[in-house]
Design an enzyme around this catalytic site. Structure first.
Site, PDB file in Angstrom:
ATOM      1  CB  THR A 117      -0.789   0.064   1.222  1.00 19.04           C
ATOM      2  OG1 THR A 117      -0.158   0.033   2.422  1.00 19.04           O
ATOM      3  CG2 THR A 117      -1.895  -1.092   1.194  1.00 19.04           C
ATOM      4  CB  CYS A 118       4.333   1.724   0.568  1.00 20.60           C
ATOM      5  SG  CYS A 118       5.769   3.248   0.747  1.00 20.60           S
ATOM      6  CG  ASP A 119       1.357   6.400  -2.603  1.00 25.71           C
ATOM      7  OD1 ASP A 119       0.455   5.424  -2.983  1.00 25.71           O
ATOM      8  OD2 ASP A 119       0.670   7.553  -2.082  1.00 25.71           O
TER       9      ASP A 119
END
Length: 105
Positions: A8-10
């Site tokens: 979920t980390c950009d």
């Protein structure tokens, strides 16, 4: 090449897109091998712990005093991301230096 981070980390997604040969290891779901964590801590020191994260801000002062390896085992999302592992090198974060070293800057 393995990229340790969060799906979920950009920043991890950007790195993964730029490094199609890399596989993502989600640190929340799969963790980081103990030997790799120890090597990363020896290589990057305190920079391995993201003290600007929501997880860090949620810890009380007593918890923050725990040894870094214990903190990272208990709270994998505290690790600065991504941690990129090639055959013979470790890279932390997705800054210009890492991008240039990995040929995607």
């Amino acid at each position: 090449m393995r990229l340790y981070g969060l799906k979920t980390c950009d920043t991890c997604r950007k790195a993964l897109k730029a490094l199609p040969q890399a596989s993502l290891v989600d640190v929340r779901a799969d963790g980081v091998p103990d030997e790799l964590l120890a090597k990363a801590l020896a290589t990057f020191g305190d920079a391995l712990i993201n003290t600007r994260s929501t997880t860090w801000r949620g810890l009380d002062e007593v918890a923050r005093q725990a040894p870094p390896l214990e903190l990272l085992k208990a709270h994998p999302s505290l690790m600065k991301r991504p941690l990129i592992v090639t055959e013979n090198e470790l890279f932390l974060g997705w800054g210009k230096e890492t991008q240039a070293a990995l040929g995607s800057g």
